[in-house]
Design a protein around this motif. Structure first.
Motif, PDB file in Angstrom:
ATOM      1  N   SER A 152      83.095  42.669 -15.882  1.00 19.98           N
ATOM      2  CA  SER A 152      83.450  42.010 -17.142  1.00 19.98           C
ATOM      3  C   SER A 152      84.746  41.226 -16.992  1.00 19.98           C
ATOM      4  O   SER A 152      84.906  40.155 -17.581  1.00 19.98           O
ATOM      5  N   ALA A 153      85.681  41.747 -16.183  1.00 17.28           N
ATOM      6  CA  ALA A 153      86.936  41.035 -15.951  1.00 17.28           C
ATOM      7  C   ALA A 153      86.696  39.715 -15.227  1.00 17.28           C
ATOM      8  O   ALA A 153      87.322  38.696 -15.541  1.00 17.28           O
ATOM      9  N   ARG A 154      85.745  39.728 -14.277  1.00 18.14           N
ATOM     10  CA  ARG A 154      85.410  38.488 -13.566  1.00 18.14           C
ATOM     11  C   ARG A 154      84.859  37.446 -14.545  1.00 18.14           C
ATOM     12  O   ARG A 154      85.131  36.250 -14.417  1.00 18.14           O
ATOM     13  N   MET A 155      84.055  37.907 -15.500  1.00 20.70           N
ATOM     14  CA  MET A 155      83.515  36.991 -16.500  1.00 20.70           C
ATOM     15  C   MET A 155      84.635  36.354 -17.310  1.00 20.70           C
ATOM     16  O   MET A 155      84.627  35.143 -17.559  1.00 20.70           O
ATOM     17  N   VAL A 156      85.603  37.165 -17.742  1.00 20.52           N
ATOM     18  CA  VAL A 156      86.720  36.644 -18.527  1.00 20.52           C
ATOM     19  C   VAL A 156      87.452  35.564 -17.747  1.00 20.52           C
ATOM     20  O   VAL A 156      87.777  34.496 -18.285  1.00 20.52           O
ATOM     21  N   HIS A 157      87.697  35.807 -16.465  1.00 22.54           N
ATOM     22  CA  HIS A 157      88.381  34.817 -15.636  1.00 22.54           C
ATOM     23  C   HIS A 157      87.570  33.526 -15.545  1.00 22.54           C
ATOM     24  O   HIS A 157      88.136  32.425 -15.596  1.00 22.54           O
ATOM     25  N   ARG A 158      86.258  33.651 -15.426  1.00 19.41           N
ATOM     26  CA  ARG A 158      85.404  32.454 -15.381  1.00 19.41           C
ATOM     27  C   ARG A 158      85.458  31.693 -16.694  1.00 19.41           C
ATOM     28  O   ARG A 158      85.527  30.464 -16.709  1.00 19.41           O
ATOM     29  N   GLY A 204      89.863  25.068 -18.458  1.00 20.65           N
ATOM     30  CA  GLY A 204      91.105  24.538 -17.919  1.00 20.65           C
ATOM     31  C   GLY A 204      92.333  25.419 -18.061  1.00 20.65           C
ATOM     32  O   GLY A 204      93.449  24.963 -17.781  1.00 20.65           O
ATOM     33  N   LEU A 205      92.155  26.677 -18.470  1.00 25.60           N
ATOM     34  CA  LEU A 205      93.292  27.589 -18.575  1.00 25.60           C
ATOM     35  C   LEU A 205      93.541  28.266 -17.231  1.00 25.60           C
ATOM     36  O   LEU A 205      92.639  28.371 -16.406  1.00 25.60           O
ATOM     37  N   ASP A 206      94.762  28.728 -17.038  1.00 27.94           N
ATOM     38  CA  ASP A 206      95.110  29.467 -15.830  1.00 27.94           C
ATOM     39  C   ASP A 206      94.549  30.879 -15.960  1.00 27.94           C
ATOM     40  O   ASP A 206      95.060  31.681 -16.735  1.00 27.94           O
TER      41      ASP A 206
END
Length: 208
Positions: free
Chosen positions: A135-141, A147-149
């Motif tokens: 789920s954390a990987r999804m949030v990063h994607r 365009g956010l860091d």
């Protein structure tokens, strides 16, 4: 620290190049930007998870463990749901807005999920449902796609977002406490980025 050869060994700090501390919530325009991208890409599962993450304000460990029966009563996704938090073992209730209800409903139908199934089953045999790491990987994607860091955001961002929007509108700390399932004032202000002294003053005004 030196090695046996006398050459110094320099350890790389675990947090080098990473943002530490409180993660910012998403702004309203950022929510809509991510939602639109997921819709356009026909990412049915991710749209359902994104919308539920915003509405539910659940920790990632609770969001990933949701079962269909937690959010769907009968043939339709309910307008409200109650789950027991894994960390506190306390129940917390959340609203599922009309727009959000459409996305998990579409996902349930597309996957053919049954009442007792996990809402977000894992594609890996080792786990029956998505892991918090997945789920954390999804949030990063999601955040990177607009365009956010992505290093500045994580699953905590999703938990804080709607509570922060509600607080900005109402300045009601008690409401935020109930929404997040917190028992202490310090927990509330940590998620909202408020100074404790200011929070105490606001709480005195909002407490009845």
């Amino acid at each position: 620290m030196e090695s046996e050869s006398g050459v110094g060994v320099h350890r790389v700090p675990w947090n080098k190049g990473k943002f530490t501390g409180q993660k910012p919530p998403l702004k309203l325009r950022e929510i809509w930007a991510i939602r639109t991208r997921l819709q356009m890409a026909s990412k049915v599962r991710e749209l359902a998870m994104f919308n539920l993450a915003i509405d539910s304000k659940l920790r990632a460990c609770d969001l990933t463990r949701l079962q269909v029966q937690d959010v769907r009563h009968g043939s339709r996704v309910a307008s409200r749901a109650t789950v027991v938090q894994q960390k506190t073992q306390r129940p917390v209730q959340f609203e599922i807005t009309e727009q959000t209800r459409d996305s998990p409903e579409a996902w349930i139908e597309a996957r053919g999920l049954k009442s007792a199934d996990y809402l977000f089953p894992s594609r890996l045999h080792a786990s029956p449902h998505l892991s918090t790491r997945q789920s954390a990987r999804m949030v990063h994607r999601w955040v990177a796609s607009i365009g956010l860091d992505d290093t500045a955001y994580d699953t905590q961002t999703m938990r804080r977002t709607r509570a922060s929007l509600i607080y900005r509108r109402t300045k009601n700390l008690r409401a935020v406490q109930l929404l997040l399932g917190h028992t202490k004032l310090e927990s509330r202000v940590r998620y909202l980025g408020i100074e404790v002294d200011d929070a105490l003053e606001m709480a005195e005004r909002t407490e009845v």
